[in-house]
Design an enzyme around this catalytic site. Sequence first.
Site, PDB file in Angstrom:
ATOM      1  N   GLY A  27      59.218  18.452  45.886  1.00 35.26           N
ATOM      2  CA  GLY A  27      59.049  18.477  44.429  1.00 35.26           C
ATOM      3  C   GLY A  27      57.636  18.821  44.011  1.00 35.26           C
ATOM      4  N   SER A  52      56.476  21.540  42.053  1.00 33.22           N
ATOM      5  CA  SER A  52      56.314  22.527  40.985  1.00 33.22           C
ATOM      6  C   SER A  52      55.077  22.222  40.140  1.00 33.22           C
ATOM      7  CB  SER A  52      57.543  22.531  40.070  1.00 33.22           C
ATOM      8  OG  SER A  52      58.680  22.983  40.761  1.00 33.22           O
ATOM      9  N   GLY A  80      53.507  18.859  37.683  1.00 34.55           N
ATOM     10  CA  GLY A  80      54.175  17.670  38.184  1.00 34.55           C
ATOM     11  C   GLY A  80      53.263  16.901  39.119  1.00 34.55           C
ATOM     12  N   ASP A 138      66.733  22.222  48.802  1.00 33.02           N
ATOM     13  CA  ASP A 138      67.483  21.726  47.659  1.00 33.02           C
ATOM     14  C   ASP A 138      68.059  20.369  48.064  1.00 33.02           C
ATOM     15  OD1 ASP A 138      69.193  21.105  45.618  1.00 33.02           O
ATOM     16  OD2 ASP A 138      70.351  22.968  45.707  1.00 33.02           O
ATOM     17  N   THR A 172      70.088  13.811  44.704  1.00 31.92           N
ATOM     18  CA  THR A 172      68.763  14.422  44.753  1.00 31.92           C
ATOM     19  C   THR A 172      67.657  13.406  45.001  1.00 31.92           C
ATOM     20  OG1 THR A 172      69.528  16.119  43.202  1.00 31.92           O
ATOM     21  CG2 THR A 172      67.145  15.902  43.497  1.00 31.92           C
ATOM     22  N   TYR A 212      79.435   6.327  34.178  1.00 35.02           N
ATOM     23  CA  TYR A 212      78.106   6.932  34.339  1.00 35.02           C
ATOM     24  C   TYR A 212      77.243   6.791  33.103  1.00 35.02           C
ATOM     25  CZ  TYR A 212      74.576  10.652  34.756  1.00 35.02           C
ATOM     26  OH  TYR A 212      73.395  11.355  34.783  1.00 35.02           O
TER      27      TYR A 212
END
Length: 323
Positions: free
Chosen positions: A32, A34, A37, A85, A133, A190
């Site tokens: 992660g 990017s 961030g 991913d 994730t 959810y």
Amino acid sequence: MSIPTFSASTTADEVATAFATEINGRNVLITGTSLNGIGFETARVIAKHANLVIIAGHNAERLKLSEEAIKKDSPSANLRTLILDLSSLASVRKAATEVNAYPELLHVLVHNAAAALGPFRLTEDGLENQMATDHVGPFLLTKLLAPKLLATSRGAAGYVPRVIFVSSISQANGSGVDFNTLAHPDPEKYTSLGAYSQAKTANVLAAIELTKRAKGRINAYSIHPGIIYTNIYMKKETIPDLQAVGIIGPDGKPNTQFQWKTIPEGAATTVAAAFDPRLDGTPGAYLSDCVEANKDLAPHSSDAVSPPFHSSSFYTRNDILLC
């Protein structure tokens, strides 16, 4: 060695400078990464001192932008990009195979990547996207890279590799990990923030249990980085949920009633967890503001509760074995 006192306003650069000797010669993988961030900022400051920094992400174009920005800041930085991913178990396995083939040792693995809040969505593996994730993908990646981490432990006299899970203060919300919805995601049950809290609880339990099972050969830590206005807060699907709890105002801007951190401040605790030698005495700890903060853990995020939320139960059921 004299180590400065850290606080909520300490920056990642300040922590990396304080631990430059500990970072020197190390190989670090960060997910992660990017731009805009805390994963990028973590990579940027570590790359100034490390032997190798592997920046991982699912988007090749964004990885390239991060690589160029870090190289511009530190021209001598040794970087390697990795397509990963975390919502796809096949992608995790492919990336792990690539990393395991690297000739270098792996000293530190930082699980920073997270999915955006938003509507219910299933992954290609039939898992709820946030849990996949934020936790299941990192869990599998750790399991597959464990032999490489253990080889580092054996190969570097006196060195114990580290695994860092970027969790959240949201681990204190809810009642723990719901195994029924983990195995059988239910859109009727959810909520975006509920799924996030469960995943962040699972991150903390992972750090505790991995440390136990590694028996001194790997130390894992979980952290709360703080509330930081990063790129994930700007996603269209995320804003309504954040507005519902008041973190983001009606205008889409941060609510100043909360104590916000800058991105450099937000990345500081990750760097401390990865390299502060004082943490050798508290393996498995949860950190906030760059220091141990186990007192801030909810009972369901610690080991002091009974099954089904006990971490030993959780990780027996999820089959993490170190050998």
